[in-house]
Design a protein around this motif. Structure first.
Motif, short mmCIF file in Angstrom:
data_model
loop_
_atom_site.label_atom_id
_atom_site.label_comp_id
_atom_site.label_asym_id
_atom_site.label_seq_id
_atom_site.Cartn_x
_atom_site.Cartn_y
_atom_site.Cartn_z
N HIS A 1 -16.26 10.14 18.01
CA HIS A 1 -15.64 9.09 19.09
C HIS A 1 -14.45 8.19 17.84
CE1 HIS A 1 -18.34 9.57 21.90
NE2 HIS A 1 -19.63 9.40 21.21
N LYS A 2 -14.27 8.49 16.78
CA LYS A 2 -13.37 7.95 16.06
C LYS A 2 -11.92 8.93 15.82
CE LYS A 2 -16.41 5.32 13.25
NZ LYS A 2 -16.96 5.27 11.91
N THR A 3 -12.01 10.04 16.63
CA THR A 3 -10.98 10.91 16.37
C THR A 3 -10.78 11.42 17.98
OG1 THR A 3 -12.32 12.87 16.12
CG2 THR A 3 -11.49 11.63 14.25
N GLY A 4 -9.47 12.08 18.13
CA GLY A 4 -9.45 12.88 19.51
C GLY A 4 -8.45 11.81 20.19
N LYS A 5 -8.23 12.41 21.44
CA LYS A 5 -7.17 11.78 22.30
C LYS A 5 -7.61 11.59 23.62
CE LYS A 5 -3.18 13.64 19.79
NZ LYS A 5 -2.08 14.43 19.87
N LEU A 6 -7.34 10.44 24.32
CA LEU A 6 -7.64 9.93 25.53
C LEU A 6 -6.57 9.82 26.54
CD1 LEU A 6 -9.85 8.48 23.44
CD2 LEU A 6 -11.20 8.90 25.35
N ASP A 7 -6.78 9.83 27.78
CA ASP A 7 -5.73 9.16 28.65
C ASP A 7 -6.66 7.95 29.38
OD1 ASP A 7 -3.72 11.05 28.18
OD2 ASP A 7 -4.27 12.24 30.14
N TYR A 8 -5.90 6.89 29.66
CA TYR A 8 -6.47 5.86 30.13
C TYR A 8 -5.81 5.41 31.77
CZ TYR A 8 -3.00 2.92 28.54
OH TYR A 8 -1.82 2.27 28.04
N SER A 37 -12.40 -7.31 40.57
CA SER A 37 -12.53 -5.88 41.29
C SER A 37 -11.62 -5.08 40.32
CB SER A 37 -12.01 -5.82 42.68
OG SER A 37 -10.73 -6.29 42.83
N GLY A 38 -12.17 -3.82 40.54
CA GLY A 38 -10.84 -2.77 40.04
C GLY A 38 -11.73 -1.75 39.26
N PHE A 39 -11.43 -0.50 39.14
CA PHE A 39 -11.84 0.72 38.34
C PHE A 39 -10.75 1.16 37.28
CE2 PHE A 39 -14.73 2.02 41.96
CZ PHE A 39 -15.73 1.41 41.63
N THR A 40 -11.37 1.52 36.09
CA THR A 40 -10.56 2.03 34.76
C THR A 40 -11.33 3.22 34.40
OG1 THR A 40 -11.95 0.74 33.35
CG2 THR A 40 -9.96 -0.54 34.02
N LEU A 41 -10.77 4.15 33.85
CA LEU A 41 -11.40 5.45 33.48
C LEU A 41 -10.57 5.92 32.31
CD1 LEU A 41 -13.07 7.69 33.97
CD2 LEU A 41 -11.41 8.60 35.45
N PHE A 42 -11.39 6.23 31.01
CA PHE A 42 -10.80 7.22 30.00
C PHE A 42 -11.22 8.71 30.20
CE2 PHE A 42 -12.02 2.93 28.21
CZ PHE A 42 -10.90 2.49 27.74
N ILE A 43 -10.22 9.59 29.89
CA ILE A 43 -10.18 10.93 30.12
C ILE A 43 -10.08 11.56 28.85
CG2 ILE A 43 -9.55 12.96 31.46
CD1 ILE A 43 -8.63 10.87 33.69
N ARG A 44 -11.11 11.97 28.12
CA ARG A 44 -10.98 12.74 27.04
C ARG A 44 -10.13 13.83 27.21
NH1 ARG A 44 -12.17 11.67 21.79
NH2 ARG A 44 -13.71 10.33 22.46
N THR A 45 -8.99 14.07 26.35
CA THR A 45 -8.06 15.20 26.51
C THR A 45 -7.99 16.09 25.23
OG1 THR A 45 -6.33 14.04 25.56
CG2 THR A 45 -6.43 14.23 27.74
N GLU A 46 -8.87 15.45 24.02
CA GLU A 46 -8.97 16.54 22.88
C GLU A 46 -10.36 15.96 22.23
OE1 GLU A 46 -5.74 16.77 19.75
OE2 GLU A 46 -4.47 17.17 21.42
N SER A 57 -8.31 -1.63 18.95
CA SER A 57 -9.68 -1.27 18.70
C SER A 57 -9.92 -0.01 19.87
CB SER A 57 -10.83 -2.10 18.67
OG SER A 57 -10.93 -2.78 19.60
N PHE A 58 -10.92 0.77 19.93
CA PHE A 58 -11.46 1.56 20.86
C PHE A 58 -12.97 1.78 20.45
CE2 PHE A 58 -11.99 4.30 24.65
CZ PHE A 58 -12.56 5.10 23.96
N GLY A 83 -1.77 5.45 30.43
CA GLY A 83 -1.34 5.91 29.12
C GLY A 83 -2.25 6.89 28.33
N SER A 84 -1.76 6.90 27.14
CA SER A 84 -2.82 7.64 26.09
C SER A 84 -3.10 7.01 25.06
CB SER A 84 -1.81 8.99 25.79
OG SER A 84 -1.63 9.76 26.88
N ILE A 85 -4.28 7.27 24.19
CA ILE A 85 -4.72 6.66 23.42
C ILE A 85 -4.96 7.86 22.27
CG2 ILE A 85 -6.74 5.53 22.01
CD1 ILE A 85 -7.18 4.11 24.83
N ASP A 86 -4.28 7.94 20.96
CA ASP A 86 -4.57 8.63 20.14
C ASP A 86 -5.38 8.12 18.88
OD1 ASP A 86 -4.52 10.52 17.93
OD2 ASP A 86 -2.66 11.05 18.15
N LEU A 87 -6.78 8.42 18.85
CA LEU A 87 -7.63 7.69 17.86
C LEU A 87 -7.43 8.06 16.61
CD1 LEU A 87 -10.95 8.00 19.95
CD2 LEU A 87 -9.35 5.92 19.72
N GLY A 88 -6.97 9.29 16.22
CA GLY A 88 -6.80 9.67 14.85
C GLY A 88 -5.57 9.01 14.24
#
Length: 188
Positions: A30-37, A179-188, A107-108, A70-75
């Motif tokens: 969970h400390k590395t990888g990429k996610l879209d949000y 109200s409202g939904f959010t989502l993280f989508i792991r891409t790597e 942070s993530f 957008g995208s998050i790059d944890l590394g």
């Protein structure tokens, strides 16, 4: 009896030896990888159209409506992306609107996945530093945006916090999710 205790102790040590490497692997993943949000847009709107945009309220009754992606790059500890915002008073009058842009990943925290959802859908909490650029011009505002997705092994308190929180520097703090939904989508 002594032999049974020795066997139980041996099995316990083997279990612990297997458990600790696995636990460190789970934390490290969970400390590395990429996610879209996604914030109140995209596939989350398909799940429930009334969940778009994501809406949060300040103590004075003002609300902010937000969409974005957008995208998050944890590394690399970085973030990209942005979206729109609309600030309304408690009577629904528009006080301001414009675009927001992600500046920094503060942070993530991942809460993992959930068996009844696609395996790359991930829950968690991201804290971003963002710039709010009003449509009417001006230098804008710096704010902290929290994106909260209650999927996976999330804390009980996060269940009622699905959505966004926006804390505008020298401005309102939109902390109560309406109200409202959010989502993280792991891409790597």
């Amino acid at each position: 009896m002594k032999r049974i205790k020795t066997m139980l102790a041996t099995f316990s040590l083997i279990f612990l030896a297997l458990l600790f490497p696995l636990a460190s692997h789970v934390s490290a993943s969970h400390k590395t990888g990429k996610l879209d949000y996604l914030i109140g847009t995209g596939v989350v709107c398909g799940l429930d159209p009334s969940a778009c945009p994501a809406i949060s309220m300040a103590k004075n009754g003002d609300v902010v409506e937000m969409t974005g992606e957008g995208s998050i790059d944890l590394g690399a500890n970085s973030v990209t992306g942005g979206g729109t915002f609309v600030h309304k008073d408690s009577d629904g009058n528009v006080l301001g609107s414009g675009d927001w842009h992600a500046l920094d990943l503060i942070s993530f925290r991942s809460w993992g996945t959930q068996a009844d959802l696609p395996p790359n859908f991930e829950g968690g909490r991201a804290k971003l530093r963002v710039h709010l650029a009003p449509a009417g011009g001006g230098e804008g505002f710096i704010a902290t945006l929290r994106v909260i997705c209650a999927i996976g092994n999330f804390p009980e308190s996060a269940h009622d916090q699905e959505g966004v929180e926006l804390n505008v520097r020298r401005g309102p703090n939109f902390k109560d999710q309406v109200s409202g939904f959010t989502l993280f989508i792991r891409t790597e």
